[in-house]
Each structure stands twice: as C-alpha cells, then as structure tokens.
Motif scaffolding. Structure first.
Motif, mmCIF file in Angstrom:
data_model
loop_
_atom_site.group_PDB
_atom_site.id
_atom_site.type_symbol
_atom_site.label_atom_id
_atom_site.label_comp_id
_atom_site.label_asym_id
_atom_site.label_seq_id
_atom_site.Cartn_x
_atom_site.Cartn_y
_atom_site.Cartn_z
ATOM 1 N N ALA A 1 0.838 -1.219 0.000
ATOM 2 C CA ALA A 1 0.000 0.000 0.000
ATOM 3 C C ALA A 1 0.863 1.256 0.000
ATOM 4 C CB ALA A 1 -0.929 -0.010 1.215
ATOM 5 N N LYS A 2 2.083 1.147 0.528
ATOM 6 C CA LYS A 2 2.980 2.310 0.621
ATOM 7 C C LYS A 2 4.026 2.325 -0.496
ATOM 8 C CE LYS A 2 1.889 4.315 4.704
ATOM 9 N NZ LYS A 2 1.638 5.760 4.854
ATOM 10 N N GLY A 3 3.850 1.480 -1.524
ATOM 11 C CA GLY A 3 4.720 1.568 -2.694
ATOM 12 C C GLY A 3 6.091 0.937 -2.547
ATOM 13 N N MET A 4 6.198 -0.121 -1.755
ATOM 14 C CA MET A 4 7.491 -0.800 -1.593
ATOM 15 C C MET A 4 7.519 -2.084 -2.426
ATOM 16 S SD MET A 4 7.509 -0.389 2.538
ATOM 17 C CE MET A 4 6.849 1.129 3.216
ATOM 18 N N THR A 5 8.717 -2.601 -2.655
ATOM 19 C CA THR A 5 8.871 -3.921 -3.278
ATOM 20 C C THR A 5 8.967 -4.930 -2.138
ATOM 21 O OG1 THR A 5 10.032 -2.981 -5.147
ATOM 22 C CG2 THR A 5 10.424 -5.319 -4.728
ATOM 23 N N VAL A 6 8.205 -6.022 -2.230
ATOM 24 C CA VAL A 6 8.111 -6.928 -1.080
ATOM 25 C C VAL A 6 8.518 -8.353 -1.451
ATOM 26 C CG1 VAL A 6 6.586 -7.893 0.680
ATOM 27 C CG2 VAL A 6 6.243 -5.548 -0.109
ATOM 28 N N ILE A 7 9.349 -8.924 -0.573
ATOM 29 C CA ILE A 7 9.714 -10.344 -0.680
ATOM 30 C C ILE A 7 9.250 -11.007 0.616
ATOM 31 C CG2 ILE A 7 11.634 -11.980 -0.923
ATOM 32 C CD1 ILE A 7 13.200 -9.323 -1.911
ATOM 33 N N GLY A 8 8.388 -11.990 0.497
ATOM 34 C CA GLY A 8 7.887 -12.678 1.686
ATOM 35 C C GLY A 8 8.362 -14.117 1.701
ATOM 36 N N ALA A 9 8.712 -14.617 2.892
ATOM 37 C CA ALA A 9 9.092 -16.029 3.026
ATOM 38 C C ALA A 9 8.041 -16.750 3.862
ATOM 39 C CB ALA A 9 10.456 -16.155 3.691
#
Ligand SMILES: NC(=O)c1ccc[n+]([C@@H]2O[C@H](COP(=O)([O-])OP(=O)(O)OC[C@H]3O[C@@H](n4cnc5c(N)ncnc54)[C@H](OP(=O)(O)O)[C@@H]3O)[C@@H](O)[C@H]2O)c1
Length: 331
Positions: A169-177
């Motif tokens: 929602a805040k415009g970040m690139t996300v990597i989830g494990a």
C-alpha cells in the motif's frame, strides 16, 4: 443462566515444544459482580506465539503464566451484565481475559471497539495486536518508505501478511518467506513481488535470487536462518525491525549466524520492539488500517478452530505452521 464457567489453566511448565498435558480446562463458580464491574461472554479468543514464553518461569515484558492459575490473552466478547456506567449490556469489547468463556472485572479492563465497521474477530487480527505490530514495526521502527525493498519472514502469518500488504500500500517492493506452496501462493496473492518457500531450499540463496541488488528493510518474525539471510542481503544502511524469533521459542540448538559481520560493513540498524510502546499513537493505526481494511486494500484471512476445547491445539499449531493468516478460536 449457568452459574459456573470454564477457563484453561497452566498445569505444568513445558520444556521444548509444549504438549496437551501442560494445559487443564477447569470449571469454577462465576464470581459476583462488584460495583463498577462487568461480565463479558467471549466470542473470539486469540492464540499468539508470545504466549509460549509466558509458559516459562522467566522475567519478561509480560508476566509468566502461574502454574495452577487461569491463562489469559486477547479476546473479543459482548457485555452480558454491567454494574458500571461506562459499559452497557450488549456492547462489544476487546480485552486480555482470553483462554476462558467469560471474563469478569472492572470496566476499565475492557475496551469498547472503535467505530470502524468490521467483523468482531478483526479486533484480534488486522485491527488488533497483529495488525498494529506490523504497522508500527514496519513504518516506525524500520522507517520503511516508498521504493524500499522489504523482506518479511513468516509472511503468510498474521503479522507477516499485514506487513506484506502495508508495504505494498505504501509503494514498496516486497519479498515474503513462508513454509510450503499453499502459503507462498497466498503471499503472492497479497501482492508480494516475490515469495520464497523456505522449506524448499536455503533462504539465503532464494533471497539473493529474489533481491539481486539487496534489501533495505528486514521485518523479522522468525530469527535463525531468515535473519542470517537478511544479513547477507542487506544494502548499505539497511534497517531491521526485530519483531519475533519464533524459530527459537521452543529452545533447540542456538542459531548460527554466518553473515552477521555484514552489520558493520553495511551499517545495518537493528532494533527490537514491542507493539505496546506505540499504544499512545494507536489512532494513526486505526485511521490508516481502518481505511485499508474497509476498502479491501488489506485483506484478512483467518484459520478458525471451534470451541474452548480447541485452544491448546490451536496454540501449538502456530509452531507447526498450521495457520494461514490469524489463528483464532471461535466460541
Ligand atoms: N514484538 C511484538 O510486539 C510482537 C507482537 C505480535 C507478534 N510478534 C511476533 O511476530 C511473529 C509472528 O506472530 P503471529 O502472531 O503473526 O504468528 P503467525 O505468523 O500467524 O504464526 C506463526 C507462524 O510462524 C511460522 N513458524 C513457526 N515456527 C517456525 C520456524 N521454526 N521457522 C520458521 N517459521 C516458523 C509458521 O509459518 P510457516 O508455515 O510459514 O513456517 C507459523 O504459521 C512471532 O515471532 C511473534 O512472537 C511480536
């Protein structure tokens, strides 16, 4: 109306992974209502990883459960009897007398739900402790901002899934494990740019592939090999919000950190936190999360177990990874 009520008690302290024999369900007479007190019938109970450390006899930021005494934790319910001018019968409240059917106490121990139109159980999830932990940990502790590359562990869990969605929602690139294909697919569905199945191979290799230029922020729910992978991938001035280390809650071999020396060269800022520190700013969280949940930008998912009897197994299942989203017990 029954004049007895049931609550889970700590029967004995575990060593390692707890088991059913550490818990005991007991029936007791309902206490009388003194002046200024209310009685609440619980409808939703929360199980949370931090309760594991409360089963030990150690000094911590929350008191240990006492052997032979009722356990407690987050709960939502309705006021069924009131001798206080501050709470009326029928009002929905959230409070800390969980692990039981009915809660009795001074009205000040019970919080009226804020005027946000969500289902009751959300006050234990995205609009409760786990959502607030994600919000303040990501935005105030790690100071994550638009454009950052964020890595979050236990990304299919309650806190982790909120971190993924707030970061998007805040415009970040996300990597989830997360552990396993089903969870990884859900983390992608939440909007994560990359999802790592940590059970399919070493996290450090998967993270390097997902973020070849490194990460700016690590939101730690796990510790161990996930934290070590974050050390390896950290960019200059990366910020780590240390929220939890579930990898170590049941003891076992202490983790080995092969890449920890990168803290120096990459000038990593590492900060632990407890979400209660931010309670004076809870209005900011209700404003933003309330909007995201209402608009559907933040989705909520729960793994629900039925009945008070299910509490210990629901709790133990957190450590077996049996939940997707927030683990709850419905009464
Ligand atoms: N600092 C604070 O104020 C605060 C507040 C709330 C929660 N927390 C912490 O935040 C973390 C997440 O809490 P939550 O309530 O959202 O729980 P959760 O993530 O909904 O449930 C726990 C998840 O952890 C994963 N897990 C369990 N054992 C693991 C292991 N050995 N290695 C890797 N992953 C493991 C499992 O997912 P997989 O199947 O993906 O492994 C499991 O589903 C916990 O560490 C908790 O203590 C901190």
């Amino acid at each position: 109306m029954a004049n007895t009520t049931r609550a889970w008690h700590l029967k004995s302290r575990p060593s390692g992974m707890p088991a059913a024999e550490n818990f005991e369900l007991k029936e007791a007479p309902l206490p009388d209502l003194g002046e200024g007190m209310v009685r609440v019938r619980n409808s939703w109970l929360s199980v949370d990883p931090y309760m594991r450390s409360r089963m030990n006899d150690v000094k911590s930021y929350v008191p240990s459960f006492k052997v032979g005494e009722p356990m407690d934790g987050g709960a939502v319910g309705k006021v069924v009897e009131s001798r206080s001018p501050h709470l009326r019968e029928g009002e929905t409240v959230f409070h800390m007398q969980g692990w039981r059917e009915e809660a009795v106490g001074p009205a000040g121990q019970f919080n009226k739900v804020p005027p946000i139109a969500v289902e009751d159980h959300q006050w234990l999830g995205n609009l409760g402790l786990t959502g607030a932990t994600a919000y303040f940990g990501l935005l105030r502790i790690a100071e994550a901002k638009e454009g950052d590359v964020v890595f979050v562990s236990a990304a299919a869990g309650a806190v982790g899934s909120a971190v993924v969605q707030i970061a998007k929602a805040k415009g970040m690139t996300v990597i989830g494990a997360a552990g396993g294909e089903e969870k990884v697919a859900w983390v992608r569905e939440l909007g994560a740019d990359h999802a790592i199945d940590y059970k399919a191979g070493p996290v450090v290799q998967a993270l390097t592939r997902a973020a070849p230029d490194g990460i700016d922020v690590y939101f730690d729910n796990v510790g161990g090999d996930h934290l070590d992978a974050a050390f390896a991938a950290a960019r200059q001035n990366a910020r780590f919000a240390i929220c939890g280390m579930i990898d170590s809650y049941n003891g076992g071999e202490p983790p080995a950190f092969r890449y920890i020396m990168r803290v120096i060269a990459a000038r990593i800022m590492i900060k632990g936190f407890i979400y209660t520190h931010f309670l004076p700013q809870i209005g900011d969280f209700y404003r933003d999360m309330g909007q995201w949940v209402a608009s559907g930008e933040v989705k909520s998912r729960e793994t629900v177990r039925d009945g008070l009897e299910a509490m210990p197994e629901a709790f133990l299942d957190l450590f077996r990874g049996a939940n997707i989203g927030k683990m709850l017990v419905k009464l």
